[in-house]
Design an enzyme around this catalytic site. Structure first.
Site, PDB file in Angstrom:
ATOM      1  N   GLU A  91       0.853  -1.192   0.000  1.00 13.89           N
ATOM      2  CA  GLU A  91       0.000   0.000   0.000  1.00 13.89           C
ATOM      3  C   GLU A  91       0.888   1.242   0.000  1.00 13.89           C
ATOM      4  O   GLU A  91       1.984   1.239   0.575  1.00 13.89           O
ATOM      5  CB  GLU A  91      -0.897   0.001   1.257  1.00 13.89           C
ATOM      6  CG  GLU A  91      -1.750   1.260   1.353  1.00 13.89           C
ATOM      7  CD  GLU A  91      -2.858   1.184   2.404  1.00 13.89           C
ATOM      8  OE1 GLU A  91      -2.889   0.200   3.174  1.00 13.89           O
ATOM      9  OE2 GLU A  91      -3.680   2.114   2.439  1.00 13.89           O
ATOM     10  N   ASN A 145     -12.049  -0.818  -1.323  1.00 12.07           N
ATOM     11  CA  ASN A 145     -11.419  -1.343  -0.102  1.00 12.07           C
ATOM     12  C   ASN A 145     -12.233  -0.952   1.115  1.00 12.07           C
ATOM     13  O   ASN A 145     -12.563   0.232   1.295  1.00 12.07           O
ATOM     14  CB  ASN A 145     -10.006  -0.757   0.033  1.00 12.07           C
ATOM     15  CG  ASN A 145      -9.324  -1.186   1.315  1.00 12.07           C
ATOM     16  OD1 ASN A 145      -8.927  -2.345   1.456  1.00 12.07           O
ATOM     17  ND2 ASN A 145      -9.213  -0.274   2.278  1.00 12.07           N
ATOM     18  N   GLU A 146     -12.574  -1.918   1.941  1.00 19.27           N
ATOM     19  CA  GLU A 146     -13.212  -1.687   3.256  1.00 19.27           C
ATOM     20  C   GLU A 146     -14.254  -0.573   3.200  1.00 19.27           C
ATOM     21  O   GLU A 146     -14.211   0.376   3.993  1.00 19.27           O
ATOM     22  CB  GLU A 146     -12.136  -1.379   4.320  1.00 19.27           C
ATOM     23  CG  GLU A 146     -11.222  -2.560   4.562  1.00 19.27           C
ATOM     24  CD  GLU A 146     -10.275  -2.416   5.760  1.00 19.27           C
ATOM     25  OE1 GLU A 146     -10.213  -1.324   6.366  1.00 19.27           O
ATOM     26  OE2 GLU A 146      -9.608  -3.416   6.088  1.00 19.27           O
ATOM     27  N   GLU A 201      -6.491  -9.121   3.138  1.00 16.29           N
ATOM     28  CA  GLU A 201      -5.654  -8.463   4.159  1.00 16.29           C
ATOM     29  C   GLU A 201      -5.721  -9.316   5.409  1.00 16.29           C
ATOM     30  O   GLU A 201      -6.809  -9.503   5.973  1.00 16.29           O
ATOM     31  CB  GLU A 201      -6.156  -7.059   4.493  1.00 16.29           C
ATOM     32  CG  GLU A 201      -5.696  -6.007   3.522  1.00 16.29           C
ATOM     33  CD  GLU A 201      -6.066  -4.595   3.966  1.00 16.29           C
ATOM     34  OE1 GLU A 201      -5.905  -4.257   5.166  1.00 16.29           O
ATOM     35  OE2 GLU A 201      -6.522  -3.826   3.098  1.00 16.29           O
TER      36      GLU A 201
HETATM   37  O1  AHR Z   1      -3.087  -2.509   6.133  1.00 19.44           O
HETATM   38  C1  AHR Z   1      -3.368  -1.329   6.813  1.00 19.44           C
HETATM   39  C2  AHR Z   1      -4.814  -0.883   6.651  1.00 19.44           C
HETATM   40  O2  AHR Z   1      -5.645  -1.776   7.311  1.00 19.44           O
HETATM   41  C3  AHR Z   1      -5.356  -0.860   5.238  1.00 19.44           C
HETATM   42  O3  AHR Z   1      -5.089   0.329   4.571  1.00 19.44           O
HETATM   43  C4  AHR Z   1      -6.829  -1.011   5.445  1.00 19.44           C
HETATM   44  O4  AHR Z   1      -7.464  -1.632   4.351  1.00 19.44           O
HETATM   45  C5  AHR Z   1      -6.946  -1.789   6.741  1.00 19.44           C
HETATM   46  O5  AHR Z   1      -7.840  -1.213   7.603  1.00 19.44           O
END
Ligand code: AHR
Length: 502
Positions: A27, A172-173, A292
């Site tokens: 990231e 993402n999330e 993740e």
């Molecule tokens: O990996 C760190 C963070 O954790 C990521 O950006 C996010 O997707 C998750 O909450």
């Protein structure tokens, strides 16, 4: 002395293991990209500015796929900022991590780095501030051969051949209040559906992952997966799970229960996906992407998450992993293998520095964290079909999680190489374990590799000063007679035994 017996039979299989479960994650956060995989001017840097020491460790880790560019960063990312001449790329405020993003590294640098590392890229499209339009343009840029605005832009940027990216994440999330442009399940489900549709119209060969809940504890969990899949069911192949493991009680016996929690999480999400399939009168099975996962609880204070003054590549969430964290990572890998019928993608988050398996110093060395080792061994030897293991073992009581088995194990058989491999975690804190594994229908065998990861101190960690404190060593107490492997496992140890036909 604990006693455990395993029986496997070549004819009783869970599923072939998808090698994409040995993915990791890069990231634009902290020092994962800048100062991690990329550091122009570093003594080991190549012509692209990629750290060769980190490339070598990435190969040794056995990462098969790398997810990019986020994470929370993704939801404010304009991919166009990161392509074309570097001098013309804009600096931007990264609202996710309170940092300044220089855009010196972008999609083309990433795919070039993936080739150098021998990994497959998994790209994510921004469904926070952007939507289907930016996604269709990015996939045209990456995957269309040429003759159109965005594919010709890629060629003008020096990449004549398409990147041919097969795995894509739709945001993402998106249920997280911390996310830039958080969405309800209905809002996200609709936008993910339309994004998936147009992306597949550009390239029908892609594998698309819809966002599940940000973790198992989210108030939206369950309902979110159901509603999102109601919209996306026909349009995606996978749904994501994210989970970070914590040792809040600072008690290894309790800490081990995160492995069972993950197993339940996987089975629940599969059940929800199958319920949606039933409503659709469909035999299609949505697969799971644990895209993740890691241990993450020590570097979790607000000051670990952002620094004042919009710095470039600050030190964020640089968790130092110890021996007990490595045992957890080993146990999670066993669980992933034993769920090979549904988990087809998994990404250890993250690769370097930011909750990383690899650590670096600017201008200095790179080293392996404790968690590096079980991952590297699982990837090196985790080939073939996961067998359905019949395990008999003792168990212990926990206050909050009921009884847990002392032994966690998975057994794989690879017909192409003839190798059969046993991964075994002894969760006994005081007792050695006598383990017998009957490898039925696999013929006379010999042991070609035997290793144990053990340390007298659960808190021992690899650091810049002592990078080899926690490492696997040869397992000396193992033998095989015919098809029965017998070993003595130390308390609190992760063990790997590889066998071949004798
Ligand atoms: O990996 C760190 C963070 O954790 C990521 O950006 C996010 O997707 C998750 O909450």
């Amino acid at each position: 002395m604990l006693t455990s017996n395993i029986v496997v039979d070549r004819d009783f299989a869970i599923a072939p293991l998808d090698r994409h479960v040995f993915g990791t994650f890069v990231e634009h956060m902290g020092r994962c990209v800048y100062g991690g995989i990329y550091e122009a001017g570093h003594p080991t840097a190549d012509a692209h500015g990629f750290r060769r020491d980190v490339l070598a460790l990435t190969r040794e880790l056995g990462a098969t796929m790398v997810r990019y560019p986020g994470g929370n960063f993704l939801s404010g990312y304009d991919w166009e900022d990161g392509v074309g001449p570097k001098k013309q790329r804009p600096g931007r405020l990264d609202l996710a991590w309170g940092s300044t993003e220089t855009n010196e590294f972008g999609t083309n640098e990433f795919t070039t780095w993936c080739q150098a590392a021998g990994v497959e890229p998994m790209l994510a499209v921004n469904l926070g501030t952007r939507g289907p339009d930016a996604a269709r343009q990015l996939i045209e840029y990456c995957n269309h051969p040429g003759g159109t605005l965005y594919s010709d832009r890629r060629r003008a940027h020096g990449f004549e051949q398409p990147h041919a990216v097969k795995y894509w994440c739709l945001g993402n999330e998106m249920d997280g209040p911390w996310q830039i442009c958080q969405k309800t399940a209905a809002e996200y489900g609709r936008i993910a559906q339309e994004t998936a549709k147009v992306m597949r119209w550009v390239d029908p060969s892609v594998h698309l992952t819809a966002c599940g809940s940000s973790n198992h504890a989210m108030p939206t969990y369950g309902h979110w997966e159901h509603e999102v899949l109601e919209h996306c069911f026909e349009h995606v192949e996978l749904i994501s799970l994210h989970q970070y493991f914590r040792n809040d009680a600072d008690d290894i016996r309790t800490y081990f229960a995160v492995i069972e929690d993950l197993d339940a999480f996987i089975k629940e999400v599969a059940a929800i996906a199958d319920a949606v399939a039933a409503k659709h009168r469909s035999r299609k099975r949505i697969m799971l992407a644990l895209d993740e996962w890691n241990v993450w609880y020590k570097a979790h204070a607000p000051s670990d998450l952002r620094k004042p003054g919009w710095p470039r590549a600050p030190r964020l969430i640089e968790e130092v992993y110890n021996f007990e964290d490595a045992l957890i990572v080993g146990g999670v890998l066993i669980t992933l293998m034993n769920n090979a019928d549904r988990v087809k993608v998994a990404c250890l988050a993250q690769l370097v520095n930011v909750i990383g398996a690899i650590m670096t110093e600017p201008g200095g060395p790179a080293w392996r964290q404790s968690i590096f080792h079980p991952f590297a061994q699982a990837s090196r030897f985790g080939h073939g079909t996961v067998l359905r293991a019949n395990v008999q073992t003792d168990s212990y009581a926990t206050a909050a999680h009921g009884r847990l088995d002392f032994l966690l194990a998975s057994v794989l058989n690879d017909d192409t190489t003839g190798r059969a491999t046993v991964f075994a975690l002894n969760r006994g804190t005081a007792d050695e374990m006598r383990l017998a594994v009957e490898l039925r229908d696999l013929g006379q065998r010999r042991i070609v590799y035997a290793s144990e990861l053990h340390h007298a101190d659960l808190k021992a960690a690899n650091t810049l000063a002592a990078p080899h404190a926690v490492e696997p060593c040869e397992h000396r107490d193992v033998a095989i007679a015919g098809t029965v492997l017998k070993a003595k496992l130390r308390p609190l140890s992760w063990n790997v035994f590889v066998t071949e036909p004798a």
